[in-house]
Design a protein around this motif. Structure first.
Motif, PDB file in Angstrom:
ATOM      1  N   MET A  93       2.967   2.843   7.169  1.00 27.59           N
ATOM      2  CA  MET A  93       2.862   1.731   6.220  1.00 27.59           C
ATOM      3  C   MET A  93       1.451   1.166   6.184  1.00 27.59           C
ATOM      4  SD  MET A  93       5.227  -1.657   5.786  1.00 27.59           S
ATOM      5  CE  MET A  93       5.080  -2.639   4.292  1.00 27.59           C
ATOM      6  N   ASP A  94       0.858   0.977   7.364  1.00 32.09           N
ATOM      7  CA  ASP A  94      -0.494   0.429   7.425  1.00 32.09           C
ATOM      8  C   ASP A  94      -1.518   1.419   6.880  1.00 32.09           C
ATOM      9  OD1 ASP A  94       0.386  -1.952   8.476  1.00 32.09           O
ATOM     10  OD2 ASP A  94       0.046  -1.369  10.562  1.00 32.09           O
ATOM     11  N   ASN A  95      -1.292   2.702   7.114  1.00 31.25           N
ATOM     12  CA  ASN A  95      -2.186   3.716   6.560  1.00 31.25           C
ATOM     13  C   ASN A  95      -2.170   3.683   5.042  1.00 31.25           C
ATOM     14  OD1 ASN A  95      -3.686   5.895   8.261  1.00 31.25           O
ATOM     15  ND2 ASN A  95      -1.823   5.506   9.438  1.00 31.25           N
ATOM     16  N   ILE A  96      -0.969   3.637   4.473  1.00 34.12           N
ATOM     17  CA  ILE A  96      -0.854   3.614   3.010  1.00 34.12           C
ATOM     18  C   ILE A  96      -1.447   2.329   2.439  1.00 34.12           C
ATOM     19  CG2 ILE A  96       0.791   3.563   1.082  1.00 34.12           C
ATOM     20  CD1 ILE A  96       2.656   5.308   2.799  1.00 34.12           C
ATOM     21  N   ALA A  97      -1.253   1.230   3.163  1.00 38.04           N
ATOM     22  CA  ALA A  97      -1.703  -0.083   2.689  1.00 38.04           C
ATOM     23  C   ALA A  97      -3.202  -0.302   2.847  1.00 38.04           C
ATOM     24  CB  ALA A  97      -0.954  -1.182   3.449  1.00 38.04           C
ATOM     25  N   LEU A  98      -3.866   0.550   3.619  1.00 36.75           N
ATOM     26  CA  LEU A  98      -5.263   0.313   3.997  1.00 36.75           C
ATOM     27  C   LEU A  98      -6.189   0.019   2.815  1.00 36.75           C
ATOM     28  CD1 LEU A  98      -7.195   0.144   6.372  1.00 36.75           C
ATOM     29  CD2 LEU A  98      -7.574   2.606   6.172  1.00 36.75           C
ATOM     30  N   PRO A  99      -6.169   0.794   1.726  1.00 36.07           N
ATOM     31  CA  PRO A  99      -7.070   0.481   0.606  1.00 36.07           C
ATOM     32  C   PRO A  99      -6.842  -0.916   0.023  1.00 36.07           C
ATOM     33  CG  PRO A  99      -6.177   2.689   0.372  1.00 36.07           C
ATOM     34  CD  PRO A  99      -5.395   2.028   1.474  1.00 36.07           C
ATOM     35  N   LEU A 100      -5.578  -1.351  -0.006  1.00 40.37           N
ATOM     36  CA  LEU A 100      -5.273  -2.695  -0.526  1.00 40.37           C
ATOM     37  C   LEU A 100      -5.715  -3.774   0.458  1.00 40.37           C
ATOM     38  CD1 LEU A 100      -1.695  -2.128  -2.005  1.00 40.37           C
ATOM     39  CD2 LEU A 100      -3.883  -2.133  -3.219  1.00 40.37           C
ATOM     40  N   GLU A 125       2.924  -5.316   0.413  1.00 38.54           N
ATOM     41  CA  GLU A 125       4.249  -4.827   0.815  1.00 38.54           C
ATOM     42  C   GLU A 125       5.016  -4.271  -0.378  1.00 38.54           C
ATOM     43  OE1 GLU A 125       6.183  -8.049   2.766  1.00 38.54           O
ATOM     44  OE2 GLU A 125       5.071  -7.787   4.647  1.00 38.54           O
ATOM     45  N   GLN A 126       4.953  -4.962  -1.507  1.00 41.47           N
ATOM     46  CA  GLN A 126       5.661  -4.516  -2.704  1.00 41.47           C
ATOM     47  C   GLN A 126       5.132  -3.167  -3.188  1.00 41.47           C
ATOM     48  OE1 GLN A 126       5.041  -7.861  -5.332  1.00 41.47           O
ATOM     49  NE2 GLN A 126       6.958  -8.860  -4.737  1.00 41.47           N
ATOM     50  N   LYS A 127       3.809  -3.023  -3.201  1.00 37.98           N
ATOM     51  CA  LYS A 127       3.203  -1.786  -3.693  1.00 37.98           C
ATOM     52  C   LYS A 127       3.450  -0.626  -2.730  1.00 37.98           C
ATOM     53  CE  LYS A 127      -0.287  -3.717  -6.752  1.00 37.98           C
ATOM     54  NZ  LYS A 127      -1.718  -3.780  -7.135  1.00 37.98           N
ATOM     55  N   VAL A 128       3.381  -0.897  -1.435  1.00 34.04           N
ATOM     56  CA  VAL A 128       3.648   0.163  -0.455  1.00 34.04           C
ATOM     57  C   VAL A 128       5.086   0.638  -0.565  1.00 34.04           C
ATOM     58  CG1 VAL A 128       3.871   0.691   2.000  1.00 34.04           C
ATOM     59  CG2 VAL A 128       1.865  -0.519   1.187  1.00 34.04           C
ATOM     60  N   ASN A 129       6.015  -0.285  -0.655  1.00 35.02           N
ATOM     61  CA  ASN A 129       7.432   0.090  -0.766  1.00 35.02           C
ATOM     62  C   ASN A 129       7.712   0.886  -2.038  1.00 35.02           C
ATOM     63  OD1 ASN A 129       8.310  -1.066   1.669  1.00 35.02           O
ATOM     64  ND2 ASN A 129       8.510  -3.089   0.743  1.00 35.02           N
ATOM     65  N   LYS A 130       7.041   0.509  -3.118  1.00 38.14           N
ATOM     66  CA  LYS A 130       7.261   1.200  -4.393  1.00 38.14           C
ATOM     67  C   LYS A 130       6.756   2.637  -4.327  1.00 38.14           C
ATOM     68  CE  LYS A 130       6.422   0.825  -9.371  1.00 38.14           C
ATOM     69  NZ  LYS A 130       5.822   0.004 -10.453  1.00 38.14           N
ATOM     70  N   ILE A 131       5.555   2.832  -3.815  1.00 39.41           N
ATOM     71  CA  ILE A 131       5.000   4.191  -3.795  1.00 39.41           C
ATOM     72  C   ILE A 131       5.641   5.032  -2.693  1.00 39.41           C
ATOM     73  CG2 ILE A 131       2.999   3.903  -2.238  1.00 39.41           C
ATOM     74  CD1 ILE A 131       1.465   5.440  -4.590  1.00 39.41           C
ATOM     75  N   ALA A 132       6.079   4.378  -1.608  1.00 43.84           N
ATOM     76  CA  ALA A 132       6.789   5.111  -0.546  1.00 43.84           C
ATOM     77  C   ALA A 132       8.099   5.676  -1.077  1.00 43.84           C
ATOM     78  CB  ALA A 132       7.054   4.187   0.641  1.00 43.84           C
ATOM     79  N   ASP A 133       8.735   4.943  -1.964  1.00 43.38           N
ATOM     80  CA  ASP A 133       9.977   5.425  -2.579  1.00 43.38           C
ATOM     81  C   ASP A 133       9.709   6.668  -3.436  1.00 43.38           C
ATOM     82  OD1 ASP A 133      12.835   5.108  -3.385  1.00 43.38           O
ATOM     83  OD2 ASP A 133      11.935   4.737  -5.348  1.00 43.38           O
ATOM     84  N   ILE A 134       8.629   6.646  -4.200  1.00 47.18           N
ATOM     85  CA  ILE A 134       8.275   7.798  -5.039  1.00 47.18           C
ATOM     86  C   ILE A 134       8.030   9.034  -4.185  1.00 47.18           C
ATOM     87  CG2 ILE A 134       6.476   8.743  -6.559  1.00 47.18           C
ATOM     88  CD1 ILE A 134       6.132   5.924  -7.706  1.00 47.18           C
TER      89      ILE A 134
END
Length: 250
Positions: free
Chosen positions: A104-111, A122-131
Motif C-alpha cells: 500500500m505504501d509503495n503504491i501510495a508513494l508518488p501521491l 487511501e481512496q486512490k490506492v484502494n481504487k487502483i488496487a481493485d483494478i
C-alpha cells in the motif's frame, strides 16, 4: 483524439567525434492520447534507447520530443524532474518496490511525495488496487508477494497519479505466463477504461498483441506499423509473421 507525444527527426549517437555509432536515425512519430502501442525489433535495434529518450532518461543527439505540448529537448533539469513526477509513469522489469514498505505504501508513494491528503491517497490506492487485483495484499511487504503481484503493484504505482504517458520496459520479462497475462489484462483495462496512454517495449509477440498498435524498429529506424483490428489472436499472428521477416525480435 488529442496528440500527447510527438517526435520530429529524432536521432541518437553514442561515442566520441570520429568514432560515433548512430543508434536511432531520424525517427518521427505521433502518439495520440489513449493509445496503447508496442515497440518491437531485433536486439540492437534501438528499442530501449528510444524508450529512454521518450521518458526523459536520456537526451537525443538531434531532433525534438514534445510531451503534452512541451519540447523536452529544451527543458532544464529541474523542470524535467517535475515533468517526470507529474506527466510520466514508469514500469520496469525489476519491479523497483521498496522492501521496507508495505505494498500500500509503495503504491501510495508518488501521491505521498506530492503531499496529497491521507484520505485522498487511501481512496486512490484502494481504487487502483481493485483494478490490479491487489486489494487483499495491500498490507503485505514485497518479500511476501509473488513476482506477478509485485509487477502489478509496480504498475499500480506508475498509474496512480494518472500520468499523461506510461512507459513500460519489458514489463513481463521476469514473469511466468499466467502472471504476464494477468498484468497485460490489467494494463488493457486501464487503457480502455481510464484512457491511459501506454508505450511498451517488448520482444514478446504475445505481450505486444495486447496493444492496439505495433511499431517495428530495425537498424535505428521504424520500418513498419501494424494495427490491431478486432481480434487479438489474429493480431498476434500478424506480429509473428512480421517478426519472421526480420529474423525474430530478440
Amino acid at each position: 483524439m488529442r496528440e500527447i507525444l510527438k517526435l520530429n527527426n529524432l536521432s541518437k549517437d553514442y561515442g566520441i567525434k570520429g568514432f560515433k555509432t548512430r543508434v536511432l536515425n531520424n525517427i518521427s512519430l505521433s502518439v495520440e492520447e489513449g493509445e496503447f502501442l508496442s515497440i518491437m525489433g531485433p536486439s540492437g535495434a534501438g528499442k530501449t534507447t528510444l524508450l529512454n529518450l521518450l521518458s526523459t532518461l536520456d537526451k537525443p543527439s538531434k531532433g525534438e520530443i514534445f510531451l503534452d505540448g512541451i519540447d523536452l529537448t529544451k527543458v532544464k533539469n529541474k523542470e524535467l524532474s517535475n515533468i517526470r513526477k507529474d506527466k510520466i509513469g514508469f514500469i520496469f522489469q525489476d519491479y523497483s518496490l521498496l522492501d521496507n514498505m508495505t505494498l500500500m505504501d509503495n503504491i501510495a508513494l508518488p501521491l505521498a511525495l506530492g503531499r496529497k491528503r491521507t484520505k485522498e491517497i487511501e481512496q486512490k490506492v484502494n481504487k487502483i488496487a481493485d483494478i490490479f487485483g491487489l486489494t487483499e495484499h495491500l498490507k503485505k511487504y514485497p518479500y511476501e508477494l509473488s513476482g506477478g503481484q509485485k509487477q502489478r503493484g509496480a504498475a499500480a504505482r506508475a498509474l496512480i497519479t494518472r500520468p499523461k504517458v506510461i512507459f513500460a520496459d519489458e514489463p513481463t520479462g521476469a514473469l511466468d505466463s499466467k502472471s504476464s497475462t494477468d498484468l497485460l489484462e490489467c494494463l488493457k483495462r486501464v487503457n480502455e477504461e481510464n484512457n491511459a496512454t501506454i508505450i511498451m517495449v517488448t520482444h514478446d509477440a504475445f505481450c505486444a498483441s495486447y496493444s492496439k498498435k505495433v511499431y517495428l524498429l530495425s537498424d535505428g529506424e521504424i520500418k513498419c506499423q501494424i494495427n490491431k483490428g478486432n481480434d487479438r489472436k489474429e493480431f498476434y499472428g500478424k506480429i509473428i509473421d512480421l517478426l519472421a521477416t526480420l529474423g525474430g525480435a530478440k
